[in-house]
Design a protein around this motif. Structure first.
Motif, PDB file in Angstrom:
ATOM      1  N   PRO A  53      22.679 -38.949 -18.288  1.00  0.00           N
ATOM      2  CA  PRO A  53      22.833 -37.791 -16.974  1.00  0.00           C
ATOM      3  C   PRO A  53      23.873 -36.938 -17.598  1.00  0.00           C
ATOM      4  O   PRO A  53      24.884 -36.851 -18.119  1.00  0.00           O
ATOM      5  N   PHE A  54      23.539 -35.652 -17.258  1.00  0.00           N
ATOM      6  CA  PHE A  54      24.208 -34.296 -17.304  1.00  0.00           C
ATOM      7  C   PHE A  54      25.268 -34.200 -16.118  1.00  0.00           C
ATOM      8  O   PHE A  54      26.510 -33.517 -16.153  1.00  0.00           O
ATOM      9  N   LEU A  55      24.839 -34.623 -14.904  1.00  0.00           N
ATOM     10  CA  LEU A  55      25.605 -34.394 -13.829  1.00  0.00           C
ATOM     11  C   LEU A  55      26.254 -35.517 -12.939  1.00  0.00           C
ATOM     12  O   LEU A  55      27.141 -35.461 -12.280  1.00  0.00           O
ATOM     13  N   GLN A  56      25.305 -36.425 -12.869  1.00  0.00           N
ATOM     14  CA  GLN A  56      25.582 -37.818 -12.043  1.00  0.00           C
ATOM     15  C   GLN A  56      26.675 -38.582 -12.871  1.00  0.00           C
ATOM     16  O   GLN A  56      26.663 -38.973 -14.065  1.00  0.00           O
ATOM     17  N   ASP A  57      27.825 -38.681 -11.993  1.00  0.00           N
ATOM     18  CA  ASP A  57      28.865 -39.746 -12.496  1.00  0.00           C
ATOM     19  C   ASP A  57      28.623 -41.159 -12.138  1.00  0.00           C
ATOM     20  O   ASP A  57      27.883 -41.657 -11.203  1.00  0.00           O
ATOM     21  N   GLY A  58      29.053 -42.289 -12.850  1.00  0.00           N
ATOM     22  CA  GLY A  58      28.946 -43.660 -12.624  1.00  0.00           C
ATOM     23  C   GLY A  58      27.565 -44.324 -13.274  1.00  0.00           C
ATOM     24  O   GLY A  58      27.342 -45.252 -12.696  1.00  0.00           O
ATOM     25  N   VAL A  59      26.995 -43.532 -13.985  1.00  0.00           N
ATOM     26  CA  VAL A  59      25.698 -44.013 -14.525  1.00  0.00           C
ATOM     27  C   VAL A  59      25.450 -43.631 -15.913  1.00  0.00           C
ATOM     28  O   VAL A  59      25.901 -42.463 -16.379  1.00  0.00           O
ATOM     29  N   ALA A  60      25.054 -44.637 -16.793  1.00  0.00           N
ATOM     30  CA  ALA A  60      24.830 -44.328 -18.080  1.00  0.00           C
ATOM     31  C   ALA A  60      23.242 -44.765 -18.657  1.00  0.00           C
ATOM     32  O   ALA A  60      22.832 -45.587 -17.781  1.00  0.00           O
ATOM     33  N   ASP A  83      24.874 -53.045 -15.108  1.00  0.00           N
ATOM     34  CA  ASP A  83      25.411 -52.256 -16.084  1.00  0.00           C
ATOM     35  C   ASP A  83      24.768 -52.503 -17.157  1.00  0.00           C
ATOM     36  O   ASP A  83      24.222 -53.630 -17.610  1.00  0.00           O
ATOM     37  N   SER A  84      24.808 -51.434 -18.093  1.00  0.00           N
ATOM     38  CA  SER A  84      24.120 -51.571 -19.490  1.00  0.00           C
ATOM     39  C   SER A  84      25.186 -51.959 -20.558  1.00  0.00           C
ATOM     40  O   SER A  84      24.927 -52.256 -21.676  1.00  0.00           O
ATOM     41  N   GLY A  85      26.473 -51.670 -20.175  1.00  0.00           N
ATOM     42  CA  GLY A  85      27.421 -51.620 -21.214  1.00  0.00           C
ATOM     43  C   GLY A  85      27.784 -50.475 -21.916  1.00  0.00           C
ATOM     44  O   GLY A  85      28.674 -50.298 -22.705  1.00  0.00           O
ATOM     45  N   ASN A  86      26.912 -49.496 -21.628  1.00  0.00           N
ATOM     46  CA  ASN A  86      27.238 -48.027 -22.170  1.00  0.00           C
ATOM     47  C   ASN A  86      28.101 -47.259 -21.374  1.00  0.00           C
ATOM     48  O   ASN A  86      28.244 -47.567 -20.298  1.00  0.00           O
ATOM     49  N   VAL A 160      32.277 -45.189 -17.381  1.00  0.00           N
ATOM     50  CA  VAL A 160      33.105 -45.940 -18.307  1.00  0.00           C
ATOM     51  C   VAL A 160      33.055 -47.620 -17.896  1.00  0.00           C
ATOM     52  O   VAL A 160      32.445 -47.795 -16.955  1.00  0.00           O
ATOM     53  N   THR A 161      33.242 -48.302 -18.830  1.00  0.00           N
ATOM     54  CA  THR A 161      33.347 -49.807 -18.776  1.00  0.00           C
ATOM     55  C   THR A 161      34.649 -50.341 -19.106  1.00  0.00           C
ATOM     56  O   THR A 161      35.600 -49.818 -19.380  1.00  0.00           O
ATOM     57  N   ASP A 162      34.855 -51.557 -18.682  1.00  0.00           N
ATOM     58  CA  ASP A 162      36.391 -52.136 -18.952  1.00  0.00           C
ATOM     59  C   ASP A 162      36.694 -52.007 -20.591  1.00  0.00           C
ATOM     60  O   ASP A 162      37.652 -51.782 -20.621  1.00  0.00           O
ATOM     61  N   ALA A 163      35.717 -52.242 -21.348  1.00  0.00           N
ATOM     62  CA  ALA A 163      35.993 -52.151 -22.819  1.00  0.00           C
ATOM     63  C   ALA A 163      36.493 -50.638 -23.135  1.00  0.00           C
ATOM     64  O   ALA A 163      37.206 -50.494 -24.065  1.00  0.00           O
ATOM     65  N   TRP A 164      35.712 -49.713 -22.427  1.00  0.00           N
ATOM     66  CA  TRP A 164      36.227 -48.370 -22.749  1.00  0.00           C
ATOM     67  C   TRP A 164      37.763 -48.134 -22.210  1.00  0.00           C
ATOM     68  O   TRP A 164      38.614 -47.620 -23.077  1.00  0.00           O
ATOM     69  N   ARG A 165      38.163 -48.776 -21.101  1.00  0.00           N
ATOM     70  CA  ARG A 165      39.453 -48.680 -20.410  1.00  0.00           C
ATOM     71  C   ARG A 165      40.374 -49.212 -21.501  1.00  0.00           C
ATOM     72  O   ARG A 165      41.581 -48.675 -21.517  1.00  0.00           O
TER      73      ARG A 165
END
Length: 167
Positions: A53-60, A83-86, A160-165
């Motif tokens: 997505p270019f605009l939508q937050d919270g989705v991968a 979740d995809s993990g992405n 984001v994911t927990d792994a990203w954080r």
């Protein structure tokens, strides 16, 4: 040997749908209040997002989303089912920076991490990237910060994911 559910078949064209998200327009940003993502229908009310997505937050890309179909046949996102993990990262090159308005230069800098993505347009070279869960997240974050600090680009992380954080 096939699974008890039968052999896995590739998605048919009929399984490909567009799922629409409602988003809040931001000042000094793209003026849209909806964004459609291509998706593969998984069930009566679920689909897997096939692009970033270019605009939508919270989705991968790769997320499973729930949707509702309105009377006109439009599929509206109703939440995330899995979740995809992405992660999703958006990068906008600084026009008068070292990369200029070159979206390919952004891709080139980040290619070693296996990121995929799309460019909004030549006039507005916003690069929306999918960061796979198995990528070197520390390295990606470090390069994004370095690029911002050195005037290459501005960026935002919109999913984001927990792994990203933790990276």
């Amino acid at each position: 040997m096939s699974s008890p559910a039968g052999p896995k078949r590739p998605p048919r064209e009929a399984d490909r749908i567009k799922v629409w998200f409602r988003c809040v327009p931001r000042e000094d940003w793209l003026p849209y209040d909806t964004e459609g993502l291509w998706a593969t229908r998984l069930g009566a009310d679920t689909a897997r997002a096939n692009n970033v997505p270019f605009l939508q937050d919270g989705v991968a890309e790769g997320e499973t989303v729930r949707f509702r179909t309105d009377d006109d046949g439009v599929h509206w996102a109703a939440g995330r089912a899995a979740d995809s993990g992405n992660c999703t990262v958006r990068v906008l090159p600084v026009p008068d920076g070292p990369l200029g308005r070159d979206a390919r230069a952004v891709h080139k800098r980040l290619a070693a991490f296996g990121l995929t993505g799309e460019v909004y347009s030549a006039e507005f070279p916003l690069v929306a990237l999918t960061v796979p869960g198995g990528a070197d997240l520390r390295g990606v974050k470090a390069l994004l910060i370095r690029g911002r600090d050195e005037g290459w680009w501005n960026f935002e992380v919109s999913c984001v994911t927990d792994a990203w954080r933790a990276a």
